[in-house]
Design a protein around this motif. Structure first.
Motif, PDB file in Angstrom:
ATOM      1  N   ASP A  10      37.458  53.997  -4.224  1.00 54.93           N
ATOM      2  CA  ASP A  10      38.564  53.313  -4.905  1.00 54.93           C
ATOM      3  C   ASP A  10      38.592  51.880  -4.382  1.00 54.93           C
ATOM      4  O   ASP A  10      38.661  51.665  -3.165  1.00 54.93           O
ATOM      5  CB  ASP A  10      39.856  54.046  -4.561  1.00 54.93           C
ATOM      6  CG  ASP A  10      41.073  53.448  -5.258  1.00 54.93           C
ATOM      7  OD1 ASP A  10      41.054  52.262  -5.656  1.00 54.93           O
ATOM      8  OD2 ASP A  10      42.059  54.190  -5.385  1.00 54.93           O
ATOM      9  N   THR A  12      40.846  49.749  -4.267  1.00 55.13           N
ATOM     10  CA  THR A  12      42.065  49.354  -3.543  1.00 55.13           C
ATOM     11  C   THR A  12      42.023  49.810  -2.081  1.00 55.13           C
ATOM     12  O   THR A  12      42.887  49.410  -1.305  1.00 55.13           O
ATOM     13  CB  THR A  12      43.332  49.919  -4.211  1.00 55.13           C
ATOM     14  OG1 THR A  12      43.309  51.340  -4.141  1.00 55.13           O
ATOM     15  CG2 THR A  12      43.439  49.466  -5.652  1.00 55.13           C
ATOM     16  N   ALA A  13      41.052  50.626  -1.713  1.00 60.13           N
ATOM     17  CA  ALA A  13      40.954  51.117  -0.339  1.00 60.13           C
ATOM     18  C   ALA A  13      39.887  50.381   0.473  1.00 60.13           C
ATOM     19  O   ALA A  13      39.608  50.760   1.618  1.00 60.13           O
ATOM     20  CB  ALA A  13      40.659  52.618  -0.348  1.00 60.13           C
ATOM     21  N   ALA A  36      45.160  50.244 -11.274  1.00 59.36           N
ATOM     22  CA  ALA A  36      45.171  50.686  -9.869  1.00 59.36           C
ATOM     23  C   ALA A  36      45.466  49.513  -8.930  1.00 59.36           C
ATOM     24  O   ALA A  36      46.246  49.643  -7.969  1.00 59.36           O
ATOM     25  CB  ALA A  36      43.818  51.322  -9.530  1.00 59.36           C
ATOM     26  N   ARG A  39      49.161  48.484  -9.249  1.00 65.97           N
ATOM     27  CA  ARG A  39      50.055  49.433  -8.568  1.00 65.97           C
ATOM     28  C   ARG A  39      50.018  49.209  -7.064  1.00 65.97           C
ATOM     29  O   ARG A  39      51.056  49.240  -6.393  1.00 65.97           O
ATOM     30  CB  ARG A  39      49.643  50.878  -8.884  1.00 65.97           C
ATOM     31  CG  ARG A  39      50.127  51.350 -10.241  1.00 65.97           C
ATOM     32  CD  ARG A  39      49.956  52.862 -10.395  1.00 65.97           C
ATOM     33  NE  ARG A  39      48.560  53.293 -10.361  1.00 65.97           N
ATOM     34  CZ  ARG A  39      47.733  53.222 -11.398  1.00 65.97           C
ATOM     35  NH1 ARG A  39      48.148  52.754 -12.560  1.00 65.97           N
ATOM     36  NH2 ARG A  39      46.486  53.635 -11.289  1.00 65.97           N
ATOM     37  N   ALA A  40      48.828  48.963  -6.524  1.00 63.48           N
ATOM     38  CA  ALA A  40      48.704  48.797  -5.068  1.00 63.48           C
ATOM     39  C   ALA A  40      49.246  47.446  -4.595  1.00 63.48           C
ATOM     40  O   ALA A  40      49.755  47.341  -3.484  1.00 63.48           O
ATOM     41  CB  ALA A  40      47.233  48.951  -4.665  1.00 63.48           C
ATOM     42  N   LEU A  68      48.767  44.787  -1.108  1.00 64.47           N
ATOM     43  CA  LEU A  68      47.532  45.474  -0.691  1.00 64.47           C
ATOM     44  C   LEU A  68      47.404  45.376   0.835  1.00 64.47           C
ATOM     45  O   LEU A  68      47.810  44.385   1.443  1.00 64.47           O
ATOM     46  CB  LEU A  68      46.319  44.836  -1.360  1.00 64.47           C
ATOM     47  CG  LEU A  68      46.056  45.310  -2.797  1.00 64.47           C
ATOM     48  CD1 LEU A  68      45.273  44.262  -3.572  1.00 64.47           C
ATOM     49  CD2 LEU A  68      45.308  46.637  -2.782  1.00 64.47           C
ATOM     50  N   ASP A  69      46.832  46.414   1.420  1.00 66.29           N
ATOM     51  CA  ASP A  69      46.733  46.447   2.878  1.00 66.29           C
ATOM     52  C   ASP A  69      45.749  45.408   3.392  1.00 66.29           C
ATOM     53  O   ASP A  69      44.698  45.192   2.789  1.00 66.29           O
ATOM     54  CB  ASP A  69      46.278  47.832   3.351  1.00 66.29           C
ATOM     55  CG  ASP A  69      47.365  48.868   3.151  1.00 66.29           C
ATOM     56  OD1 ASP A  69      48.553  48.492   3.168  1.00 66.29           O
ATOM     57  OD2 ASP A  69      47.021  50.051   2.964  1.00 66.29           O
TER      58      ASP A  69
END
Ligand code: APR
Length: 167
Positions: A10, A12-13, A36, A39-40, A68-69
């Protein structure tokens, strides 16, 4: 030339400086990887995107990554070609997405960048040809980016990207 790697996952990860979004011209969000990422990143992403819109096919524009992280700091929004059979300049527009995204990454000072398989979902670009264009364009684009990670959401796409990388 950056190191290019292929992973299944993914986007976003990913632990990278910038992720690339397969957006549409409005930069307001949508389905697929665009949904995606929005949303993140949270609602500020659409606000920032709409301030930069429209983004024509083949171009790329950056926003902050908002929620996002870390270490992700930037989202680079690029708009792929809608597949219309291949005789409408689709390949050149897709190559431009990769070139322009790397140019924007350079402007941002991003050293690590993750790309999804731009245009191969809703926009219908054949995945094998898209994989070859992704790899060949990244290899032929001068950039300060050190690592490009090609993120496949499914195994079929991962295998095509891996084959393009070996080819
Ligand atoms: N991480 C990585 N890849 C993903 C993810 C995710 N979370 N979600 C989907 N994908 C993959 C899809 O499986 C496909 O291989 O991203 C690739 C691109 O598909 P789309 O997201 O449909 O993008 P695209 O074909 O460029 O179409 C763009 O879709 O919703 C929209 O707003 C967007 O209108 C635009 C259009």
């Amino acid at each position: 030339m950056p190191t290019i790697e292929v992973v299944r996952g993914d986007i976003t990860a990913q632990q990278v400086d910038a992720i690339v979004n397969a957006a549409n011209e409005s930069l307001l969000g949508g389905g697929g990887v665009d949904g995606a990422i929005h949303r993140a990143a949270g609602p500020r992403l659409a606000e920032a995107g709409s301030a930069l819109a429209p983004c024509p096919p083949g171009d790329a524009k950056a926003t902050p990554a908002f929620d996002l992280d870390p270490p992700v700091r930037h989202v680079i929004h690029t708009v792929g070609p809608v597949w219309e059979g291949g005789a409408h300049g689709e390949a050149e527009v897709l190559a431009s997405c990769y070139r322009r995204s790397l140019a924007v990454a350079d402007e941002l000072g991003a050293r690590t960048v993750a790309f999804p398989a731009i245009a191969t979902g809703v926009y219908g670009f054949p995945a094998e040809q898209a994989a070859r264009i992704a790899v060949s364009t990244i290899r032929s684009t001068p950039t300060g980016v050190e690592l490009v990670r090609l993120v496949a959401f499914d195994e079929a796409t991962r295998a095509l990207l891996a084959a393009a990388l070996d080819g």
